[in-house]
Design an enzyme around this catalytic site. Structure first.
Site, PDB file in Angstrom:
ATOM      1  N   MET A  92       0.817  -1.204   0.000  1.00  0.00           N
ATOM      2  CA  MET A  92       0.000   0.000   0.000  1.00  0.00           C
ATOM      3  C   MET A  92       0.855   1.260   0.000  1.00  0.00           C
ATOM      4  O   MET A  92       0.563   2.227  -0.702  1.00  0.00           O
ATOM      5  CB  MET A  92      -0.938   0.003   1.208  1.00  0.00           C
ATOM      6  CG  MET A  92      -2.133  -0.909   1.063  1.00  0.00           C
ATOM      7  SD  MET A  92      -3.256  -0.786   2.487  1.00  0.00           S
ATOM      8  CE  MET A  92      -2.545  -1.992   3.585  1.00  0.00           C
ATOM      9  N   ASP A 111      11.003   4.206   4.697  1.00  0.00           N
ATOM     10  CA  ASP A 111      10.890   2.769   4.895  1.00  0.00           C
ATOM     11  C   ASP A 111      12.128   2.286   5.630  1.00  0.00           C
ATOM     12  O   ASP A 111      13.208   2.884   5.508  1.00  0.00           O
ATOM     13  CB  ASP A 111      10.763   2.041   3.551  1.00  0.00           C
ATOM     14  CG  ASP A 111      10.213   0.628   3.698  1.00  0.00           C
ATOM     15  OD1 ASP A 111       8.995   0.451   3.505  1.00  0.00           O
ATOM     16  OD2 ASP A 111      11.000  -0.285   4.027  1.00  0.00           O
ATOM     17  N   VAL A 135      10.139   3.415  12.135  1.00  0.00           N
ATOM     18  CA  VAL A 135       9.072   4.214  12.745  1.00  0.00           C
ATOM     19  C   VAL A 135       8.876   3.919  14.228  1.00  0.00           C
ATOM     20  O   VAL A 135       8.261   4.724  14.937  1.00  0.00           O
ATOM     21  CB  VAL A 135       7.726   4.036  12.000  1.00  0.00           C
ATOM     22  CG1 VAL A 135       7.826   4.514  10.554  1.00  0.00           C
ATOM     23  CG2 VAL A 135       7.246   2.593  12.066  1.00  0.00           C
ATOM     24  N   SER A 214      -7.073  -1.508  10.068  1.00  0.00           N
ATOM     25  CA  SER A 214      -7.433  -2.778   9.438  1.00  0.00           C
ATOM     26  C   SER A 214      -8.820  -3.193   9.894  1.00  0.00           C
ATOM     27  O   SER A 214      -9.227  -2.904  11.033  1.00  0.00           O
ATOM     28  CB  SER A 214      -6.426  -3.871   9.818  1.00  0.00           C
ATOM     29  OG  SER A 214      -6.886  -5.149   9.418  1.00  0.00           O
ATOM     30  N   TYR A 226      -1.831  -7.849  16.447  1.00  0.00           N
ATOM     31  CA  TYR A 226      -2.192  -7.086  15.246  1.00  0.00           C
ATOM     32  C   TYR A 226      -3.534  -6.384  15.431  1.00  0.00           C
ATOM     33  O   TYR A 226      -3.669  -5.184  15.153  1.00  0.00           O
ATOM     34  CB  TYR A 226      -2.234  -8.010  14.031  1.00  0.00           C
ATOM     35  CG  TYR A 226      -2.450  -7.275  12.733  1.00  0.00           C
ATOM     36  CD1 TYR A 226      -1.402  -6.605  12.109  1.00  0.00           C
ATOM     37  CD2 TYR A 226      -3.705  -7.247  12.127  1.00  0.00           C
ATOM     38  CE1 TYR A 226      -1.604  -5.919  10.915  1.00  0.00           C
ATOM     39  CE2 TYR A 226      -3.914  -6.565  10.941  1.00  0.00           C
ATOM     40  CZ  TYR A 226      -2.859  -5.904  10.339  1.00  0.00           C
ATOM     41  OH  TYR A 226      -3.060  -5.214   9.160  1.00  0.00           O
ATOM     42  N   LYS A 230      -4.063  -2.231  15.596  1.00  0.00           N
ATOM     43  CA  LYS A 230      -4.870  -1.513  14.616  1.00  0.00           C
ATOM     44  C   LYS A 230      -6.103  -0.861  15.249  1.00  0.00           C
ATOM     45  O   LYS A 230      -6.563   0.189  14.787  1.00  0.00           O
ATOM     46  CB  LYS A 230      -5.273  -2.464  13.488  1.00  0.00           C
ATOM     47  CG  LYS A 230      -4.095  -2.916  12.618  1.00  0.00           C
ATOM     48  CD  LYS A 230      -3.390  -1.736  11.962  1.00  0.00           C
ATOM     49  CE  LYS A 230      -2.340  -2.154  10.967  1.00  0.00           C
ATOM     50  NZ  LYS A 230      -1.692  -1.001  10.293  1.00  0.00           N
ATOM     51  N   THR A 261      -1.066  -7.467  -0.776  1.00  0.00           N
ATOM     52  CA  THR A 261       0.252  -6.917  -0.466  1.00  0.00           C
ATOM     53  C   THR A 261       1.188  -8.045  -0.047  1.00  0.00           C
ATOM     54  O   THR A 261       0.738  -9.137   0.327  1.00  0.00           O
ATOM     55  CB  THR A 261       0.165  -5.897   0.680  1.00  0.00           C
ATOM     56  OG1 THR A 261      -0.221  -6.577   1.884  1.00  0.00           O
ATOM     57  CG2 THR A 261      -0.844  -4.803   0.365  1.00  0.00           C
TER      58      THR A 261
END
Length: 319
Positions: A92, A111, A135, A214, A226, A230, A261
């Site tokens: 993405m 990145d 990040v 997500s 996860y 999110k 992805t």
């Protein structure tokens, strides 16, 4: 943009990174404030001439567009806007970089993989900037935004697309995996939002921040770290959207469903097939579809939208 004798004018902002100097327009309206030259132009031909002159002199520059844009200007008014994208090396993030870059924006691809970031901005010349950035590391994030401030002097759009996952059953989740996923997906989004908003305020931009969550945050279908990370992104968006509204900074979240992805490659096939069966439109989302939604949210067309979660999931869940 200013009005003078019934004509529309745009401002060309040129950072003077190579010492004192002045940039002049054809009617001597160029002015210098510190290390920034502001040139007011009336039409496309003048704007093109000033951009060519600045480029020839070696000064990186961007345009504050009014109603006048250079020929070949970008979609939704992104010509020479400064757009920072995390997780830009693939999926993405890369699609978002290419979309805004093709629309004429100055794109910053951040990145953890420096080579992937460089590939994302290939062909954009001085309007593309690749940065190696972790990040989840406050020092790395601050360094990246400091570089953007030095190069462009402002930030108009921030898109937090960096994200990772790990296939772990809850009871077997290692502490390190939990911390790593939360660190990138949630803490990383927080750190980038904070530095990005500071730069927007400093540059006087009425900017847009777009976070990527997500559908798993709502459905709970996925590893615990996860889903938690999110869901946290959605809460973070709501909180800072309220706080930053007074500064003219809008903050929204894109909530994708299963998207084609590289990160999806690690998901077991039975999980994948189950997810696709749950999508009424019968397929996964493509990264370019997410990029187009990001472009809308970053544009003036979405100027009264903030604090919202925009689902892009083929109908598999409703917010």
């Amino acid at each position: 943009m200013q009005a003078e004798r019934g004509r529309l004018r745009s401002a060309l902002i040129v950072r003077l990174n190579r010492g004192p100097g002045i940039v002049r327009s054809d009617d001597n309206r160029g002015t210098v404030h510190g290390r920034v030259a502001l040139v007011l132009v009336d039409d496309v031909r003048s704007l093109q001439a000033e951009k060519t002159a600045a480029h020839s002199a070696g000064y990186p520059q961007c345009v504050r567009p009014g109603n006048v844009q250079a020929q070949g200007g970008g979609q939704m008014g992104f010509a020479d806007k400064v757009v920072f994208v995390t997780g830009a090396g693939q999926g993405m993030g890369r699609a978002i970089v290419r979309h805004f870059g093709d629309a004429g924006a100055c794109v910053v691809a951040a990145d953890i993989n420096a080579d992937a970031a460089a590939a994302a901005v290939a062909g954009y010349g001085a309007k593309g900037l690749a940065l190696a950035c972790n990040v989840s590391d406050p020092a790395s994030v601050k360094s990246a935004f400091d570089t953007v401030a030095e190069r462009f002097g402002r930030l108009d759009v921030l898109i937090n697309s960096a994200g990772i996952g790990s296939v772990d059953a809850f009871l077997d989740t290692p502490d390190d995996n939990w911390m790593r996923v939360i660190g990138v997906n949630l803490t990383g989004t927080f750190l980038c939002c904070r530095e990005g908003a500071r730069l927007m305020q400093k540059g006087g931009a009425k900017g847009a921040i777009i976070n990527v969550s997500s559908t798993a945050a709502m459905s709970g279908e996925g590893p615990s770290h996860y889903c938690a990370s999110k869901a946290g992104v959605m809460g973070l968006t709501r909180s800072i959207a309220r706080e930053l509204a007074a500064s003219g900074i809008r903050v929204n979240t894109i909530v994708p469903g299963p998207t084609n992805t590289p990160m999806m490659a690690g998901i077991p096939d039975e999980w994948m097939q189950s997810m696709i069966k749950a999508i009424p439109l019968g397929r996964m989302c493509e990264p370019e579809e997410i990029a187009r939604v990001a472009a809308f949210l970053a544009s003036e067309d979405a100027g009264f939208i903030t604090g919202q979660n925009i689902a892009v999931n083929g109908g598999m869940a409703f917010i």
